[in-house]
Design an enzyme around this catalytic site. Structure first.
Site, PDB file in Angstrom:
ATOM      1  N   CYS A   1      -3.174  23.490  12.843  1.00  0.00           N
ATOM      2  CA  CYS A   1      -3.377  24.522  13.853  1.00  0.00           C
ATOM      3  C   CYS A   1      -2.668  25.821  13.497  1.00  0.00           C
ATOM      4  O   CYS A   1      -1.505  25.830  13.120  1.00  0.00           O
ATOM      5  CB  CYS A   1      -2.884  24.012  15.207  1.00  0.00           C
ATOM      6  SG  CYS A   1      -3.226  25.175  16.525  1.00  0.00           S
TER       7      CYS A   1
ATOM      8  N   GLU B   1      -7.920  28.837  17.554  1.00  0.00           N
ATOM      9  CA  GLU B   1      -8.493  27.774  16.747  1.00  0.00           C
ATOM     10  C   GLU B   1      -8.684  26.494  17.540  1.00  0.00           C
ATOM     11  O   GLU B   1      -7.956  26.221  18.491  1.00  0.00           O
ATOM     12  CB  GLU B   1      -7.588  27.471  15.554  1.00  0.00           C
ATOM     13  CG  GLU B   1      -7.459  28.607  14.575  1.00  0.00           C
ATOM     14  CD  GLU B   1      -6.523  28.261  13.435  1.00  0.00           C
ATOM     15  OE1 GLU B   1      -6.250  27.061  13.222  1.00  0.00           O
ATOM     16  OE2 GLU B   1      -6.056  29.187  12.760  1.00  0.00           O
TER      17      GLU B   1
ATOM     18  N   CYS C   1       8.612  27.966  17.452  1.00  0.00           N
ATOM     19  CA  CYS C   1       9.202  26.837  16.728  1.00  0.00           C
ATOM     20  C   CYS C   1       9.235  27.175  15.241  1.00  0.00           C
ATOM     21  O   CYS C   1       8.264  27.712  14.695  1.00  0.00           O
ATOM     22  CB  CYS C   1       8.412  25.567  16.982  1.00  0.00           C
ATOM     23  SG  CYS C   1       8.443  25.042  18.717  1.00  0.00           S
TER      24      CYS C   1
ATOM     25  N   CYS D   1       6.319  26.137  12.788  1.00  0.00           N
ATOM     26  CA  CYS D   1       4.955  26.258  13.313  1.00  0.00           C
ATOM     27  C   CYS D   1       4.303  27.569  12.889  1.00  0.00           C
ATOM     28  O   CYS D   1       4.850  28.651  13.117  1.00  0.00           O
ATOM     29  CB  CYS D   1       4.980  26.158  14.839  1.00  0.00           C
ATOM     30  SG  CYS D   1       3.359  26.365  15.612  1.00  0.00           S
TER      31      CYS D   1
ATOM     32  N   CYS E   1       1.748  31.987  20.503  1.00  0.00           N
ATOM     33  CA  CYS E   1       2.709  31.176  21.250  1.00  0.00           C
ATOM     34  C   CYS E   1       4.039  31.897  21.308  1.00  0.00           C
ATOM     35  O   CYS E   1       4.481  32.499  20.325  1.00  0.00           O
ATOM     36  CB  CYS E   1       2.882  29.807  20.586  1.00  0.00           C
ATOM     37  SG  CYS E   1       3.947  28.672  21.510  1.00  0.00           S
TER      38      CYS E   1
ATOM     39  N   CYS F   1      -8.613  18.887  19.323  1.00  0.00           N
ATOM     40  CA  CYS F   1      -7.332  19.554  19.594  1.00  0.00           C
ATOM     41  C   CYS F   1      -7.623  20.961  20.107  1.00  0.00           C
ATOM     42  O   CYS F   1      -8.158  21.805  19.386  1.00  0.00           O
ATOM     43  CB  CYS F   1      -6.510  19.603  18.311  1.00  0.00           C
ATOM     44  SG  CYS F   1      -4.845  20.257  18.527  1.00  0.00           S
TER      45      CYS F   1
END
Length: 411
Positions: free
Chosen positions: A379, A121, A149, A152, A145, A138
């Site tokens: 995101c 994205e 986290c 997230c 990832c 962004c």
């Protein structure tokens, strides 16, 4: 060197493609010039037997006039254009979804890789400031990832792979092009004013591709962006922060989100490897690096406000102590909930109180305005809805359901 040999060599140097097909097939994958930095493109042209100044000419056509057809590059000889057409291409990632919000926010989902590929994205957020109209993009650096986290959405999708330079800079190319698709070539101009490497993925874990992409952003033959307007955001990969200080001068942002190691270990697991003391010291070294320019006057602190988790008065006091010797600007970010998220957004009053405590202590502290809620602009949200290629999200949702069941059983 033959034309085909040059193409194969350039692929290796720029790391933009998979190896060429076996010799018996007599086909060579075209080199994607979109992601080449100027040194890489100069070498490419010299290997072809051309003058290296051709690199600057082609970069201007690609990144300033957004031309993908070599036949339209009118200051290049016809013979060279024909040669480039045979062995090169200019290709941004494929847009599989785009949505433009009523508040001006724009969001794209790109397919990267061959076949069905993977999804990433990109979000563009417009704003007005003292310099005039600002458009901040962004950009994602990885598919998914690995840092996971806890708050997230992207982390719940797992990690698939790093993006190439062409896939990273292609996001900036496409965002600019979206404003001028129907504009004559001679009248086109770059619209994006700011870039934040703050999308899907941890930029410092895809170091080389991100570094060269930022060099393209700063290059006067490409986007010519100010060092102050290119920001890399990291969750705290300490050794790479030090390496970044040696390699480029851009603004640095830290995804902090907690003010003590115990809480940050829970919210940002990489903190277990590089605790707050090491992270803050690395930020101080980054600012003090010899050759310091305006981009390094301060570090931006990103802090997502999670209801009842990290938004209490004592957390504000901890932040004051933590950042007392670090020139910084603090950006408080209202949490943007996603399906099955284990956290809620702090109340407006709680965020304002947190901000006041920091401002009274002398910090520049802003509250990020929420934008693009109508298009899931946070995101990772839309990709999470479109494709979840790992079991991490499934396992995570099961864990949340189990926790809720335990809470109910305990009354």
């Amino acid at each position: 060197m033959s034309t085909e040999a040059v193409a194969v060599s350039a692929v290796s140097d720029a790391q933009q493609h998979t190896p060429s097909a076996p010799a018996q097939e007599k086909t060579v994958e075209k080199v994607n010039l979109l992601g080449m930095s100027r040194p890489q493109m100069e070498k490419f042209f010299e290997d072809m037997g051309e003058k290296k100044f051709r690199a600057g000419q082609v970069m201007k056509w690609i990144h300033q006039y957004f031309v993908t057809d070599f036949s339209e590059m009118t200051n290049i000889s016809g013979k060279l254009r024909e040669k480039l057409e045979k062995i090169c291409k200019i290709k941004a990632p494929e847009v599989v979804h785009k949505n433009f919000s009523k508040d001006g926010t724009r969001k794209w989902v790109f397919r990267v890789g061959d076949g069905e590929g993977s999804l990433v994205e990109t979000v563009l957020i417009p704003a007005e400031d003292k310099t005039g109209s600002r458009k901040t993009l962004c950009i994602s650096s990885q598919v998914g990832c690995a840092l996971d986290c806890s708050f997230c959405s992207t982390g719940k999708q797992g990690f698939q792979r790093d993006l190439t330079q062409a896939e990273i800079i292609g996001q900036l190319w496409m965002a600019n092009y979206s404003y001028m698709e129907d504009v004559p070539i001679a009248d086109r101009e770059r619209s994006v004013t700011n870039v934040v490497m703050m999308g899907m993925g941890e930029p410092l874990l895809n170091y080389d591709a991100v570094l060269n992409s930022m060099r393209i952003m700063l290059d006067d033959f490409a986007y010519g962006m100010s060092k102050r307007r290119v920001t890399l955001s990291t969750s705290g990969v300490v050794p790479k922060i030090d390496q970044l200080a040696e390699d480029i001068d851009v603004a640095l942002a830290i995804s902090l989100h907690a003010t003590n190691n115990e809480l940050r270990n829970e919210l940002v697991p990489i903190n277990k490897k590089y605790p707050l003391e090491q992270l803050i010291a690395a930020c101080q070294r980054y600012i003090k690096k010899d050759g310091n320019e305006s981009a390094r006057k301060h570090v931006t602190i990103e802090y997502v406000m999670l209801d009842g988790v990290n938004d209490k008065p004592e957390h504000a006091q901890e932040m004051i102590k933590l950042l007392k010797d670090l020139p910084s600007k603090i950006n408080l970010i209202p949490f943007n909930p996603f399906p099955h998220a284990p956290y809620g957004r702090s109340s407006r009053n709680r965020i304002i109180s947190f901000q006041k405590t920091l401002s009274d202590a002398g910090f520049v502290c802003t509250i990020r305005q929420t934008r693009g809620d109508d298009i899931d602009a946070a995101c990772g949200q839309l990709v999470g809805q479109v494709a979840d290629r790992t079991r991490r999200a499934e396992q995570w949702k099961k864990k949340i359901a189990q926790s809720n069941e335990i809470m109910r059983s305990q009354g």
